[in-house]
Design an enzyme around this catalytic site. Structure first.
Site, PDB file in Angstrom:
ATOM      1  N   CYS A  50     -82.317  65.059-114.965  1.00  0.00           N
ATOM      2  CA  CYS A  50     -81.255  65.772-114.275  1.00  0.00           C
ATOM      3  C   CYS A  50     -80.435  66.504-115.337  1.00  0.00           C
ATOM      4  O   CYS A  50     -80.477  66.137-116.510  1.00  0.00           O
ATOM      5  CB  CYS A  50     -80.372  64.826-113.473  1.00  0.00           C
ATOM      6  SG  CYS A  50     -79.307  65.670-112.279  1.00  0.00           S
ATOM      7  N   CYS A 100     -76.976  66.986-114.905  1.00  0.00           N
ATOM      8  CA  CYS A 100     -75.541  66.758-114.718  1.00  0.00           C
ATOM      9  C   CYS A 100     -74.861  66.125-115.926  1.00  0.00           C
ATOM     10  O   CYS A 100     -73.685  66.387-116.185  1.00  0.00           O
ATOM     11  CB  CYS A 100     -75.299  65.908-113.471  1.00  0.00           C
ATOM     12  SG  CYS A 100     -76.000  64.243-113.524  1.00  0.00           S
ATOM     13  N   CYS A 134     -75.820  69.382-111.156  1.00  0.00           N
ATOM     14  CA  CYS A 134     -77.213  69.064-111.471  1.00  0.00           C
ATOM     15  C   CYS A 134     -78.085  70.300-111.640  1.00  0.00           C
ATOM     16  O   CYS A 134     -79.293  70.173-111.881  1.00  0.00           O
ATOM     17  CB  CYS A 134     -77.804  68.168-110.382  1.00  0.00           C
ATOM     18  SG  CYS A 134     -76.868  66.641-110.140  1.00  0.00           S
ATOM     19  N   LYS A 179     -81.951  60.639-101.679  1.00  0.00           N
ATOM     20  CA  LYS A 179     -80.728  60.434-102.456  1.00  0.00           C
ATOM     21  C   LYS A 179     -79.570  61.073-101.702  1.00  0.00           C
ATOM     22  O   LYS A 179     -79.539  62.286-101.490  1.00  0.00           O
ATOM     23  CB  LYS A 179     -80.864  61.050-103.851  1.00  0.00           C
ATOM     24  CG  LYS A 179     -79.621  60.858-104.716  1.00  0.00           C
ATOM     25  CD  LYS A 179     -79.833  61.456-106.105  1.00  0.00           C
ATOM     26  CE  LYS A 179     -78.598  61.306-106.980  1.00  0.00           C
ATOM     27  NZ  LYS A 179     -78.805  61.876-108.323  1.00  0.00           N
ATOM     28  N   ARG A 238     -70.676  57.636-112.630  1.00  0.00           N
ATOM     29  CA  ARG A 238     -70.162  58.877-113.212  1.00  0.00           C
ATOM     30  C   ARG A 238     -69.204  58.589-114.353  1.00  0.00           C
ATOM     31  O   ARG A 238     -69.070  59.389-115.275  1.00  0.00           O
ATOM     32  CB  ARG A 238     -69.533  59.741-112.114  1.00  0.00           C
ATOM     33  CG  ARG A 238     -70.624  60.280-111.187  1.00  0.00           C
ATOM     34  CD  ARG A 238     -70.099  60.968-109.950  1.00  0.00           C
ATOM     35  NE  ARG A 238     -71.229  61.374-109.105  1.00  0.00           N
ATOM     36  CZ  ARG A 238     -71.109  61.829-107.869  1.00  0.00           C
ATOM     37  NH1 ARG A 238     -69.904  61.960-107.336  1.00  0.00           N
ATOM     38  NH2 ARG A 238     -72.175  62.165-107.163  1.00  0.00           N
ATOM     39  N   GLU A 242     -87.678  64.703 -96.511  1.00  0.00           N
ATOM     40  CA  GLU A 242     -87.601  64.824 -97.968  1.00  0.00           C
ATOM     41  C   GLU A 242     -88.723  64.031 -98.641  1.00  0.00           C
ATOM     42  O   GLU A 242     -89.369  64.518 -99.576  1.00  0.00           O
ATOM     43  CB  GLU A 242     -86.244  64.324 -98.469  1.00  0.00           C
ATOM     44  CG  GLU A 242     -85.062  65.204 -98.125  1.00  0.00           C
ATOM     45  CD  GLU A 242     -84.877  66.345 -99.110  1.00  0.00           C
ATOM     46  OE1 GLU A 242     -85.718  66.501-100.009  1.00  0.00           O
ATOM     47  OE2 GLU A 242     -83.878  67.075 -98.981  1.00  0.00           O
ATOM     48  N   LYS A 258     -81.707  55.923-102.511  1.00  0.00           N
ATOM     49  CA  LYS A 258     -80.455  55.679-103.225  1.00  0.00           C
ATOM     50  C   LYS A 258     -79.288  56.229-102.410  1.00  0.00           C
ATOM     51  O   LYS A 258     -79.346  57.388-101.984  1.00  0.00           O
ATOM     52  CB  LYS A 258     -80.528  56.379-104.588  1.00  0.00           C
ATOM     53  CG  LYS A 258     -79.277  56.278-105.432  1.00  0.00           C
ATOM     54  CD  LYS A 258     -79.418  57.115-106.705  1.00  0.00           C
ATOM     55  CE  LYS A 258     -78.168  56.981-107.576  1.00  0.00           C
ATOM     56  NZ  LYS A 258     -78.237  57.845-108.769  1.00  0.00           N
ATOM     57  N   SER A 300     -74.278  51.799-108.761  1.00  0.00           N
ATOM     58  CA  SER A 300     -73.130  51.321-109.531  1.00  0.00           C
ATOM     59  C   SER A 300     -71.984  50.832-108.662  1.00  0.00           C
ATOM     60  O   SER A 300     -71.337  49.823-108.970  1.00  0.00           O
ATOM     61  CB  SER A 300     -72.635  52.448-110.455  1.00  0.00           C
ATOM     62  OG  SER A 300     -72.234  53.588-109.692  1.00  0.00           O
TER      63      SER A 300
END
Length: 319
Positions: free
Chosen positions: A116, A118, A126, A191, A201, A229, A244, A270
């Site tokens: 990614c 980001c 991203c 996602k 983050r 997807e 996710k 997280s």
């Protein structure tokens, strides 16, 4: 007379008839590597998780190997960010250097490289940006370049998490053309644009500098869209699928499991980790019982593997 309680009378009997198990060899542990020296910087919102510089990451990897955890998911925190995320596809970037070092020192550890932009862009999104719009097709070559760079460094699995349309096919083609035909793609296919990512983050220094990621990550209200997807990513060459977050999306994991014959990876993210840690630190819950119940729920829903920040604790509990 049928009595289902007959099979619950002893621990041994319950173990024998148990339908699902959490196993150490199905756990994947996220690891954050950061540019710099002598760093083992705790992530305040994720107790027990640190950012490690390359000269100290062995401290964490030794624990991983000793616990019998077979795989890590690698994230990088560079010392430089720019508009085009050039640190992601720099052959001497933080992840590339980490992969080379890890594969040299830990030959049997499976290294999964998250792809990614980001963490490497100055704006925190991203993909490339023009007039405040995140560009899809213009971003794809950079993702492919990143994937090939990681594979060249020695990554065992490529895991694109950006959620740009058609990135799996572009990455697959680039890997094949570069000679990495047998490097699998573990695609973040389902996602969602979730509030559960906040602590990550903090850890990856990847919060968007403006707006949000709702134009490319999925709407949490949509379930059938997730199947679309996943179907598209499988058709484009994905070998494994990541869903996710996990805990609020077990219906999605179950639907994917019922619809596709492909290994599913649940990402116990997280925010889910931080909530459990916070409640446990206040004495409100039994951490071990809650974590194991959460993970067995993911397995029951159909996950084959689980990415979790709890992995080291879980491995210890299962010994």
């Amino acid at each position: 007379m049928d009595r289902t309680r007959r099979l619950r009378q002893t621990a041994v009997m319950r173990d024998m008839v148990r339908e699902n198990h959490v196993r150490v060899d199905e756990l994947i542990y996220p690891v954050f590597v950061a540019a710099g020296e002598n760093l083992a910087q705790p992530v305040e919102s994720m107790p027990g998780i640190c950012q490690y510089s390359l000269d100290r990451v062995a401290e964490e990897l030794d624990r991983v190997v000793e616990a019998g955890i077979p795989a890590i998911l690698l994230f990088g925190i560079p010392d430089h960010k720019d508009e085009v995320g050039s640190g992601a596809y720099d052959d001497h970037g933080i992840v590339q250097e980490a992969v080379r070092q890890i594969k040299k020192d830990y030959t049997n550890l499976l290294v999964i490289a998250d792809v990614c932009l980001c963490e490497y862009t100055s704006h925190g999104h991203c993909g490339l940006i023009k007039d405040g719009i995140i560009l899809n097709d213009e971003t794809l070559p950079l993702l492919a370049k990143t994937a090939v760079s990681y594979a060249r460094a020695g990554a065992d699995i490529i895991a694109p998490s950006d959620m740009m349309d058609k990135r799996v096919s572009v990455i697959r083609k680039a890997l094949d053309e570069a000679g990495f035909t047998y490097t699998p793609i573990m695609a973040y296919s389902a996602k969602f644009a979730s509030g559960y990512y906040g602590p990550f983050r903090d850890a990856a220094h990847s919060a968007p500098g403006f707006g949000d990621r709702k134009t490319y990550q999925m709407d949490p209200a949509n379930g059938r869209e997730a199947l679309r997807e996943v179907e598209e990513d499988i058709a484009e060459g994905a070998d494994m699928i990541i869903a996710k977050p996990a805990m609020a999306y077990m219906d999605i994991i179950k639907d994917i499991s019922n619809s596709f014959n492909i290994p599913i990876v649940a990402y116990n993210v997280s925010g889910e980790y931080a909530m459990v840690k916070a409640a446990a630190s206040n004495g409100w819950i039994d951490e071990k019982k809650i974590v194991m119940e959460n993970l067995i729920g993911m397995k029951r829903a159909g996950a084959k593997m689980i990415i979790t920040y709890h992995a080291l604790d879980v491995a210890r509990w299962l010994m």
